[in-house]
Design an enzyme around this catalytic site. Sequence first.
Site, PDB file in Angstrom:
ATOM      1  N   ASP A   1       0.812  -1.075   0.036  1.00  0.00           N
ATOM      2  CA  ASP A   1      -0.004   0.169   0.069  1.00  0.00           C
ATOM      3  C   ASP A   1       0.771   1.089  -0.031  1.00  0.00           C
ATOM      4  O   ASP A   1       2.039   1.139   0.411  1.00  0.00           O
ATOM      5  CB  ASP A   1      -0.968  -0.091   1.226  1.00  0.00           C
ATOM      6  CG  ASP A   1      -2.323   0.973   0.842  1.00  0.00           C
ATOM      7  OD1 ASP A   1      -2.036   1.816   0.229  1.00  0.00           O
ATOM      8  OD2 ASP A   1      -3.315   0.705   1.622  1.00  0.00           O
TER       9      ASP A   1
HETATM   10  C1  BGC Z   1      -4.747   3.102  -0.211  1.00  0.00           C
HETATM   11  C2  BGC Z   1      -4.877   2.321  -1.565  1.00  0.00           C
HETATM   12  C3  BGC Z   1      -4.803   2.915  -2.553  1.00  0.00           C
HETATM   13  C4  BGC Z   1      -3.526   3.648  -2.627  1.00  0.00           C
HETATM   14  C5  BGC Z   1      -3.386   4.312  -3.826  1.00  0.00           C
HETATM   15  C6  BGC Z   1      -3.745   4.136  -0.334  1.00  0.00           C
HETATM   16  O1  BGC Z   1      -3.936   5.232   0.519  1.00  0.00           O
HETATM   17  O2  BGC Z   1      -4.828   2.702   1.252  1.00  0.00           O
HETATM   18  O3  BGC Z   1      -6.256   1.570  -1.302  1.00  0.00           O
HETATM   19  O4  BGC Z   1      -4.838   1.998  -3.872  1.00  0.00           O
HETATM   20  O5  BGC Z   1      -3.417   4.650  -1.716  1.00  0.00           O
HETATM   21  O6  BGC Z   1      -3.956   5.349  -4.245  1.00  0.00           O
END
Ligand code: BGC
Length: 743
Positions: free
Chosen positions: A254
Amino acid sequence: MAITSTSIAAAQQPVYLDKTKPIEDRVEDALSRMTLEEKVKMCHAQGKFSSPGVPRLGIPEIWMSDGPHGVRAEINWNDWGYSNWKNDSITAFPALTALAATWNPEMSAIYGKNVGEEARFREKDVLLGPGVNIYRTPLNGRNFEYMGEDPYLAGEMVVPYIQELQKNGVAACVKHFALNNQEKWRGNVNVVLSDRALYEIYLPAFKKAVQDGKAWSIMGAYNQIWNQHCCHNDRLLNKILRDEWGFDGVVITDWGGAHDTKESALNGLDIEMGSFTNGLTSESEFTFDDYYLGNPYLEMLKKGEVPDSTVDAKARNILRLIFRTAMNSDKPYGSITTPEHYAAAKQIGDEAIVLLKNNGILPLDPAKYRNILVVGENAVRLLNEGGGSSELKVKDMFSPLEAIKAVYGDGVKYAEGYRTGRPMYEKEDIIPQAILDSLRNQAVEMAKDADAVIYIGGLNKNGFQDCEASDRREYNLPWNQDLIIEELAAANPNLMVANVSGNAYAMPWIDKVPAVLQSWYLGTMIGPSMADVISGKVNPSGKLPFSFPRRLEDNSAHYFGERSYPGIEQATDGGNAAADLAGADVNVGKNPEQEYLDDIFVGYRWHDTKKIPALFPFGHGLSYTTFEYGKPVLSAKEMGADGSITVSVPVTNTGTSEGKEVVQLYISDEKSSLPRPLKELKEFKKISLAPGETKTVEFTITPEALKFFDDKAHEWVAEPGKFKALIGSSSTDIRANAQFSYK
Ligand code: BGC
């Protein structure tokens, strides 16, 4: 054999470029040509949503996008700002809670195909979704991106999405692996739970996504488990995901989820994304190459502190992903905002709306009702905005108010009833009480003169609502909505509530309101789907993918107090230096720890077993017609370890309109050596019936459906004894049951 120019070209072509060769041969060939530096480069981002290929070899970079309800607008190379392109507006598909509420895997297939075409058109290689974290508490700000409280339902629904999406040459990135079941302190909360809860509740949908869906990538979660961050967690990634499940795809962090080079090197992570940088040039202190899996990793490799086999394994996984996506020369072109995509969004939305309660006022006959008052901000609000990373820039959005006007005509009036601020991440916009009071009074006055009132409120995608990075602060509806609904009910007996949310909420007014519909974030076609269900053009057939407890304390996670949710902070920050996470939009606490004291008793497993009835149970959803279940027939009374039995039940549409019913099979174990839930969902089928029509639904029960996870033996076991097949219209509305024994 005649020598042709094509065969000469093929002979001269390196194996990795030859698409007639098996993918694993191509991977090995490419790997053998790469330098150590090139391999390390691939393991970390080069931009916010892109990671490098091998330019020297003509191997392209990887482009990623959120996910999961549509393809997100383009984001700047090195910050979270939108790039403001003019050609990146898309179709917003219904949120994943809505998809789960269809209880129809065909809808998942349609979803995956259509969103995949849009991702392909936008030239994305990885779509960041779908998410299958289990719905544990109604306060989790991100439940709307997941598929409910039951691992079987979530698993059945996620597989067709992935399969159809990937046919477009776009990888699914299943998230957030694992145990990211709340947003509060998601950056470092350490989750403590039993292996039973892990294997029975929290992992099965991920496992199906990997083994049946064959997902090409998976996203590590922000939180910790066994005191190690999920993005580089030895047991989770090496032992479970790779060794037990045989995952051959890419593990992506993540954004900002990596915290340590050595662990990232050793523990199954492939690509690090979203860590902090403070610039792109060599003058900056911290660029993409300074990520944990950048220069620090290269140094460790060169010094022999971690073996080269670690980077070879990562590069292999990444090359495989590139051959499946960016270098897949058979991939289609894709398409965007087509009439077919809108029709798909509408079809899914139609099947997702859940009729919770109806005293007969619904459907609201357009020939009879013209003087209608619509109240509530969600009738007009752009609900694709906000919510965090799943925010979408839509080409079109057909609002409920617009669609209701189109069906009921010019007699439709509108009152706001309440007002909220603009979508904000991690913040709230406070509207002065005097304004809220006057909006409420105005709506109540107008309600007195209407033939019927349709209330469209609920939650929205602001911080502390259905939004990433924060949890809700209360179980009741915000912005005084309980009071508004009570006052509207007193002013007009023909009030129906048609809320939009991705979460359950309290309904202290339930006995005063004649009809309640649960709608969801349905995207571009939210209005037409809602108007068609309200008017009866579409007969509702959605079923709840999670329970609506009466009170928050009735929910399993909250029953056990703060150790269970949200966890307890420690006196020190335990080395989780905030600097690690600076620049990433994550929530950190002081080394918070949380124990899943509800264990395997999540959602209806809790309500049923502990006899704490939910206000609306899992699997509940009414129709404008009625269904009668006949006597169940078992193919045998006994089943052996290699056997299976079928149970069939006739279901008849006894009403006057065509409708769809989700027939649900639960299994109940009479006696077991370990505690078990009263019943568990093991199969379901959605059938369509004309008035008077009968169809026989048949389920096949195998020993798999009887098993629980014995954590001491670390295996799934079915114990001999008596079991019941319970067939119903919801988890509590059981219409037929049949007993059998297992030998
Ligand atoms: C989220 C993810 C997301 C990523 C990219 C993170 O803050 O938890 O689900 O895909 O950001 O935007």
